[in-house]
Design a protein around this motif. Sequence first.
Motif, PDB file in Angstrom:
ATOM      1  N   LYS A   1      73.617 162.863   3.300  1.00 47.36           N
ATOM      2  CA  LYS A   1      73.233 162.904   4.485  1.00 47.36           C
ATOM      3  C   LYS A   1      74.647 162.406   5.302  1.00 47.36           C
ATOM      4  CE  LYS A   1      71.367 157.961   4.281  1.00 47.36           C
ATOM      5  NZ  LYS A   1      70.757 157.869   2.998  1.00 47.36           N
TER       6      LYS A   1
ATOM      7  N   SER B   1      75.599 160.273   7.360  1.00 45.51           N
ATOM      8  CA  SER B   1      76.076 158.956   7.210  1.00 45.51           C
ATOM      9  C   SER B   1      76.555 158.552   5.627  1.00 45.51           C
ATOM     10  CB  SER B   1      75.013 157.868   7.722  1.00 45.51           C
ATOM     11  OG  SER B   1      74.137 158.036   6.832  1.00 45.51           O
ATOM     12  N   THR B   2      76.284 159.441   4.886  1.00 49.08           N
ATOM     13  CA  THR B   2      76.819 159.108   3.577  1.00 49.08           C
ATOM     14  C   THR B   2      77.011 160.277   2.919  1.00 49.08           C
ATOM     15  OG1 THR B   2      74.520 159.002   2.595  1.00 49.08           O
ATOM     16  CG2 THR B   2      75.891 156.785   3.227  1.00 49.08           C
TER      17      THR B   2
ATOM     18  N   ASN C   1      72.663 159.616  -0.814  1.00 50.09           N
ATOM     19  CA  ASN C   1      73.530 158.652  -0.393  1.00 50.09           C
ATOM     20  C   ASN C   1      74.957 159.138  -0.877  1.00 50.09           C
ATOM     21  OD1 ASN C   1      72.066 156.724   0.799  1.00 50.09           O
ATOM     22  ND2 ASN C   1      71.385 155.729  -1.132  1.00 50.09           N
TER      23      ASN C   1
END
Length: 118
Positions: free
Chosen positions: A40, A42-43, A92
Amino acid sequence: MYFYPSILQTYSITINTSSRTLTLFKNGQWFKSYPIAVGKPSTPTPKGTYTIVNKAVNPGGPFGVRWLGLSIPHYGIHGTNNPASIGKAVSNGCVRMYNKDIIELFNIVPIGTTVKII
């Protein structure tokens, strides 16, 4: 005198995070492509060139039925217990595959296979 062609096959993998596909090459030629899920925003899945350094059968939890560990610690290509996530940017940072696909890939590629993430 007989000539015996090499039975050694060379495989490499290219992962395209934009198209969410994993492409397997055999002796430099396209062999097969698979749909994947990637990290995603953010990761994100880390871009670069890595190698497969370990393999595991039934690693458990969210990793599905197979694990191919990459030379960047804590990242790998693995199955999933959430097949609806394939095609999305939700992990992640790891690369998720359908369990049937990771079993096939796991059985083909050896430790040491190059993995290019673009």
